[in-house]
Design an enzyme around this catalytic site. Structure first.
Site, PDB file in Angstrom:
ATOM      1  N   LYS A  38      -6.724   3.436  -3.663  1.00  0.00           N
ATOM      2  CA  LYS A  38      -7.353   3.200  -2.322  1.00  0.00           C
ATOM      3  C   LYS A  38      -7.460   4.972  -1.801  1.00  0.00           C
ATOM      4  CE  LYS A  38      -5.093   2.213   2.257  1.00  0.00           C
ATOM      5  NZ  LYS A  38      -4.087   1.577   3.019  1.00  0.00           N
ATOM      6  N   LYS A  40     -10.094   0.388  -2.649  1.00  0.00           N
ATOM      7  CA  LYS A  40     -10.086  -0.014  -1.144  1.00  0.00           C
ATOM      8  C   LYS A  40     -10.408   1.272  -0.431  1.00  0.00           C
ATOM      9  CE  LYS A  40      -6.868  -1.231   2.327  1.00  0.00           C
ATOM     10  NZ  LYS A  40      -5.326  -1.554   3.009  1.00  0.00           N
ATOM     11  N   ASP A  45       1.073  -1.252  -0.038  1.00  0.00           N
ATOM     12  CA  ASP A  45      -0.035   0.134   0.021  1.00  0.00           C
ATOM     13  C   ASP A  45       0.914   1.286   0.071  1.00  0.00           C
ATOM     14  OD1 ASP A  45      -1.637  -2.202   0.664  1.00  0.00           O
ATOM     15  OD2 ASP A  45      -2.989  -0.883   1.780  1.00  0.00           O
TER      16      ASP A  45
END
Length: 320
Positions: free
Chosen positions: A220, A256, A152
Site C-alpha cells: 500500500k 492499494k 493495514d
C-alpha cells in the site's frame, strides 16, 4: 508455476544479504516511469466501458474514516453507506471494505451485520509507526480479536531509511504472525510504505520487495496523512513489482493506492494502470483497492449521470 519463495530463501538470512539483494535490483528510470504513467493516464474510457469502470472502482474502495473525532455513530453510518452506497439505486455495488481504527472494529463489524463488506483496521501505531514492537503487535492482535478481516500496518520508515532492511522485514513478518487467529484463519495484511517519505523510486521498489518477501497480502502506498500520497507513478512502480514477483514465485500480491484519489477520472486512470501493467488478474477487489473517503461520492454522481443523463450534484449523496 509452483508457488514458492525458495529461490529467495538466502536473501533474508542476514541484513547484508538482504541489502545486497535490494541494492542489486534494477534502478528505476524516474523520467521513463513518470512518462509511462502520464501516457497511460490519457486513455479515454467512455460509455459502456466507463460504466463498468465506475462499478469496478466502487467495488474496490476501502471506505475510510481515520480521525480522532470518529464516533460509533459515524462508523455505523459509514458502514451503512458501504453496504448501500446509493439508496436510490440498489444495483450499485457494495464497497470492498470499511477501514477504521482498532477501537472501532467491533462497531463496524456489528453495523455490517454479515454483509459482504470487509472490516479493515489500521494498526502498528498508525500513522507514524513510532512505538515499540510489543505495542505494535498488541495493536494488531486487538484489532484481529475484535473481528478485523484485514490489517493495514505501517513500516518503520526511520528504520528503512537508515538502511535497517532486515528490521523492516522482521517487523512485517511479526505482524503477519499476529494476524493469525486461534482457529488458524488469518486477517489479510496490507503493508503501508508511506511512499511520500521514502524520497526515491528506488526506495519504493526496495520497500515493495521487502513487503512481498515478508508475506504481505497487499502493498500500500500511503497513510493519507502526509503531503504526498498515492500518485500514478508510485502506483505503477508497485504494480510492476507485484507483476515481477508473481512471475518469479507464482505468488500474487495486491496493491492499494491510498490518499489523494478523489475523482472518477483519477480512479479510472489507476484502473488503466492496473490493466496495462499487472493485467486482468488484478482487476478485482481481492487484488486491488482504493483507500479513500471522498472518492465514492464522485463515483456515485458520475454513475447517476450515466444512468439518468443528468448530473445530480453533491447534494444528492451523503456527506461522510
Amino acid at each position: 508455476m509452483p508457488t514458492t519463495l525458495t529461490a529467495f530463501a538466502d536473501v533474508t538470512t542476514s541484513d547484508s544479504a538482504l541489502r545486497r539483494f535490494l541494492h542489486g535490483l534494477p534502478g528505476v528510470d524516474a523520467v521513463g516511469l513518470e512518462a509511462r504513467a502520464a501516457s497511460l493516464g490519457t486513455r479515454s474510457i467512455k460509455t459502456t466501458a466507463k460504466a463498468y469502470a465506475i462499478d469496478l472502482a466502487i467495488s474496490m474502495i476501502d471506505l475510510t474514516t481515520l480521525e480522532g473525532a470518529d464516533t460509533p455513530g459515524k462508523v455505523r453510518a459509514l458502514s451503512a453507506k458501504a453496504v448501500n452506497p446509493d439508496p436510490t439505486d440498489r444495483t450499485t455495488p457494495m464497497t470492498a471494505a470499511v477501514c477504521v481504527y482498532p477501537d472501532m472494529v467491533a462497531t463496524a463489524k456489528a453495523a455490517l451485520n454479515g454483509a459482504d463488506v470487509k472490516v479493515a483496521s489500521v494498526a502498528t501505531a498508525f500513522p507514524a509507526g513510532r512505538a515499540a514492537l510489543p505495542v505494535k503487535l498488541a495493536d494488531t492482535r486487538d484489532a484481529v480479536a475484535a473481528g478485523a478481516d484485514e490489517i493495514d500496518m505501517v513500516i518503520d520508515r526511520g528504520a528503512f531509511l537508515a538502511g535497517r532492511y532486515l528490521d523492516t522485514y522482521e517487523l512485517i513478518k511479526a505482524v503477519k504472525e499476529a494476524c493469525v487467529r486461534p482457529d488458524g484463519t488469518a486477517a489479510r495484511l496490507k503493508v503501508i510504505f508511506e511512499t511520500g517519505e521514502l524520497s526515491t523510486y528506488d526506495n519504493i521498489r526496495r520497500a515493495s520487495w521487502i513487503g512481498m518477501l515478508a508475506g504481505a497480502d497487499f502493498i500500500k502506498t500511503s497513510t493519507g496523512k502526509v503531503g504526498v500520497n498515492a500518485t500514478p507513478a508510485n502506483t505503477l512502480l508497485m504494480l510492476e513489482a507485484v507483476r515481477d514477483f508473481k512471475a518469479q514465485t507464482g505468488i500474487q500480491i495486491g496493491v492499494k493506492p491510498a490518499g489523494g484519489i478523489r475523482t472518477t477520472k483519477d480512479a479510472i486512470k489507476f484502473l488503466v494502470l492496473v490493466n496495462e501493467t499487472a493485467g486482468e488478474d488484478w482487476l478485482s477487489n481481492h487484488w486491488f483497492r482504493f483507500g479513500a473517503s471522498s472518492l465514492l461520492n464522485d463515483l456515485l454522481m458520475q454513475r447517476q449521470k450515466l444512468s439518468t443523463g443528468r448530473y445530480s450534484g453533491p447534494d444528492y449523496v451523503t456527506v461522510d
